[in-house]
Write a protein that holds these residues in place. Sequence first.
Motif, PDB file in Angstrom:
ATOM      1  N   ILE A  48       0.856  -1.191   0.000  1.00 38.89           N
ATOM      2  CA  ILE A  48       0.000   0.000   0.000  1.00 38.89           C
ATOM      3  C   ILE A  48       0.888   1.234   0.000  1.00 38.89           C
ATOM      4  O   ILE A  48       1.828   1.348   0.797  1.00 38.89           O
ATOM      5  N   VAL A  50       1.598   4.545   1.232  1.00 34.17           N
ATOM      6  CA  VAL A  50       1.197   5.355   2.379  1.00 34.17           C
ATOM      7  C   VAL A  50       2.097   6.586   2.459  1.00 34.17           C
ATOM      8  O   VAL A  50       3.316   6.482   2.338  1.00 34.17           O
ATOM      9  N   GLY A  65       2.376  -1.872   9.645  1.00 33.13           N
ATOM     10  CA  GLY A  65       2.109  -2.324   8.284  1.00 33.13           C
ATOM     11  C   GLY A  65       3.082  -3.366   7.781  1.00 33.13           C
ATOM     12  O   GLY A  65       2.731  -4.202   6.946  1.00 33.13           O
ATOM     13  N   VAL A  69       3.171  -2.420   3.451  1.00 32.29           N
ATOM     14  CA  VAL A  69       3.081  -0.982   3.178  1.00 32.29           C
ATOM     15  C   VAL A  69       4.392  -0.456   2.625  1.00 32.29           C
ATOM     16  O   VAL A  69       5.472  -0.990   2.921  1.00 32.29           O
ATOM     17  N   LEU A 169      -5.545   0.448   8.647  1.00 32.37           N
ATOM     18  CA  LEU A 169      -5.004  -0.490   7.663  1.00 32.37           C
ATOM     19  C   LEU A 169      -5.937  -1.673   7.460  1.00 32.37           C
ATOM     20  O   LEU A 169      -6.146  -2.131   6.327  1.00 32.37           O
ATOM     21  N   TYR A 180      -1.754  -7.245  10.259  1.00 33.56           N
ATOM     22  CA  TYR A 180      -1.747  -5.960  10.955  1.00 33.56           C
ATOM     23  C   TYR A 180      -2.011  -6.136  12.453  1.00 33.56           C
ATOM     24  O   TYR A 180      -1.391  -5.465  13.280  1.00 33.56           O
TER      25      TYR A 180
END
Length: 324
Positions: A48, A50, A65, A69, A169, A180
């Motif tokens: 992801i 971020v 994360g 992430v 998240l 997570y």
Amino acid sequence: MNQTTIKKSPFQRAKMTLSVLVFILIAGCSQVEVNPESRQRSGDESPIEVVTTTGMISDVVQEVGGEEVHVTGLMRPGVDPHLYKASQGDMAKLDQAELVFYNGLHLEGKMTEIFEKLERSRPTVAVSKNLDPSKLRSGADTGGTEYDPHIWFNVRNWISAAETVRDALIEYDPDHADIYRQNAEEYINQLDELDEEVRTKIASIPEEGRVLVTAHDAFGYYGDAYDIKVMGLQGISTAAEYGSKDVAKLRDYLVENQIKAVFVESSIPTKSMEAVIAGAEEMGHQVIIGGELYSDSMGEPGSDADTYIKMVRHNTDTIVEALK
């Protein structure tokens, strides 16, 4: 009839172009309302994207994360978030982010409007949002906003931040919810241990010497949580200017109470505290700089303060060594 043409310098043209681009981007964010379903990803195994503001937030998002992430922090070590202005590059990063995390409570004062507009187009989360307002320190009496934004100096508050990041998240990426939860549990266990460590170390300082004097009033939550008196030359925001009266007031306190050490901060020039030290010396009282603390910014990569936990530990050890 000949017309006179006024030529703009390259700097003026670049400045005008930057202003237009930033305006277009912000305006675009404010006009686009995203379907709620697009606020949740599914089946995408790429990390992801971020974007965060301060180093402390980058760190907690990375811890929770993990490999799911890719974190891009806007503010480098040594940067003062109170005075930070978003650049054209920052706006591009925010526009490409899937999730955005920021502190809130007006820490990033000049960026508040940007975050409010981003909320309409992607999940934009203040890590302070779940803190009980009754447990927040007032900022109004020290030249700041309604609440003191330096919440990370009480480790219990940063546990709440970790939980907020975890929940955000999970909501956005439910396919990796178990990861997570596990990452957050392990990190919160470390924070629990850190909280107890700080409490024990500060308690080792004789009570009469438990006075922390810093460049600005960033350590209030630390003082409340770990039983140490805190004084700052400036208010909670470095945007609030200090004057000769503030220097004289703090100088007199140091002399009258025979305080031996004050502390500088990595994100604030040292000249303010040097003026206080010089004033005390003129009155016959010797004050030393007890060390450099990390307040609104973590340390450079590879330093002993390049994570939140290491930053808190560095600050605590520096304070104890100077005051014990």
